[in-house]
Design a protein around this motif. Sequence first.
Motif, short mmCIF file in Angstrom:
data_model
loop_
_atom_site.label_atom_id
_atom_site.label_comp_id
_atom_site.label_asym_id
_atom_site.label_seq_id
_atom_site.Cartn_x
_atom_site.Cartn_y
_atom_site.Cartn_z
N UNK A 14 25.98 114.43 -10.99
CA UNK A 14 27.56 113.33 -9.81
C UNK A 14 26.81 113.09 -8.85
N UNK A 15 26.52 114.14 -7.90
CA UNK A 15 25.57 112.94 -7.15
C UNK A 15 24.23 112.06 -6.92
N UNK A 16 23.72 112.50 -8.11
CA UNK A 16 22.40 112.02 -8.29
C UNK A 16 23.35 110.94 -8.93
N UNK A 17 23.99 110.38 -9.39
CA UNK A 17 24.11 109.21 -10.45
C UNK A 17 25.43 108.44 -9.08
N UNK A 18 25.47 108.90 -8.30
CA UNK A 18 26.71 107.77 -7.53
C UNK A 18 25.60 107.19 -6.36
N UNK A 19 24.48 107.98 -6.06
CA UNK A 19 23.36 107.85 -5.28
C UNK A 19 23.32 106.86 -5.85
N UNK A 20 22.70 106.40 -7.35
CA UNK A 20 21.55 105.41 -7.90
C UNK A 20 22.32 104.40 -8.04
N UNK A 21 23.71 104.19 -7.88
CA UNK A 21 24.32 102.89 -8.14
C UNK A 21 24.67 102.36 -7.03
N UNK A 22 23.70 103.09 -5.18
CA UNK A 22 24.19 102.23 -4.72
C UNK A 22 22.64 101.58 -4.32
N UNK A 23 22.13 100.31 -3.52
CA UNK A 23 20.82 100.17 -3.75
C UNK A 23 20.27 99.84 -2.63
N UNK A 24 19.49 100.81 -3.02
CA UNK A 24 18.57 101.60 -1.94
C UNK A 24 17.37 102.33 -2.84
N UNK A 25 16.28 102.17 -1.42
CA UNK A 25 15.04 103.51 -1.93
C UNK A 25 15.23 104.49 -2.80
N UNK A 26 13.72 104.98 -3.55
CA UNK A 26 14.75 106.47 -3.85
C UNK A 26 14.62 107.14 -3.00
N UNK A 27 13.84 106.63 -1.75
CA UNK A 27 13.48 107.53 -0.52
C UNK A 27 14.56 107.57 0.27
N UNK A 28 15.42 106.63 0.18
CA UNK A 28 16.86 106.67 1.40
C UNK A 28 17.97 107.38 0.24
N UNK A 29 17.71 107.31 -1.08
CA UNK A 29 18.78 108.47 -1.69
C UNK A 29 18.72 109.77 -0.90
N UNK A 30 17.10 110.13 -1.97
CA UNK A 30 16.38 111.56 -1.18
C UNK A 30 17.06 111.86 0.38
N UNK A 31 16.95 111.34 1.16
CA UNK A 31 17.29 111.42 2.83
C UNK A 31 18.91 111.53 2.58
N UNK A 32 19.43 110.67 1.49
CA UNK A 32 20.82 111.04 2.08
C UNK A 32 21.46 112.17 1.17
N UNK A 33 20.85 112.18 0.35
CA UNK A 33 21.48 113.45 -0.81
C UNK A 33 20.70 115.07 0.68
N UNK A 34 19.63 114.66 0.99
CA UNK A 34 19.28 115.77 2.34
C UNK A 34 20.56 116.18 3.15
N UNK A 35 20.88 115.11 3.43
CA UNK A 35 21.92 115.01 4.77
C UNK A 35 23.06 114.75 4.60
N UNK A 36 23.98 115.27 2.98
CA UNK A 36 24.95 115.47 2.77
C UNK A 36 24.85 116.97 2.13
N UNK A 37 23.91 117.28 1.93
CA UNK A 37 23.80 118.67 1.28
C UNK A 37 23.19 119.82 2.18
N UNK A 38 21.80 119.54 3.13
CA UNK A 38 21.65 120.28 4.10
C UNK A 38 22.14 119.95 5.06
N UNK A 39 23.06 118.74 5.63
CA UNK A 39 23.70 119.28 6.97
C UNK A 39 22.59 118.76 8.10
N UNK A 40 21.80 117.85 8.06
CA UNK A 40 20.47 117.85 8.84
C UNK A 40 19.53 116.68 8.32
N UNK A 41 19.09 115.70 8.79
CA UNK A 41 17.80 115.06 8.79
C UNK A 41 17.22 116.65 8.14
N UNK A 42 16.35 116.11 7.44
CA UNK A 42 14.77 116.55 6.87
C UNK A 42 13.66 116.42 7.79
#
Length: 95
Positions: free
Chosen positions: A1-29
């Motif tokens: 579900x998270x992957x699909x929601x991020x894919x709906x955003x107009x951002x780069x793969x790197x930005x999507x990965x960073x956003x997912x990391x922040x949401x899941x791990x609660x810090x910047x990688x």
Amino acid sequence: VLAQKLMEENSSAEEKINKAFRRIICRTGSDKEKNILITYYNEQLQAFKQKQLDAALTLKAGEYPQNKNLDANLTAALMKVIAMMYNMEEAISKI
């Protein structure tokens, strides 16, 4: 579900990965963590594009309805990265 929601955003793969990391791990990688995740994403994307992995089968996981308008290979590769994040020591709750 998270992957699909991020894919709906107009951002780069790197930005999507960073956003997912922040949401899941609660810090910047860290730079090392980001590089590992982006490298893994690119490897998975290539495997899906070369039909070594089946994007449609990967995206069938779960009960949430799929958005058929999204690129299956990109979404499946991001899904694999997100699954990797959920399996990180920091993301696992211990009681």
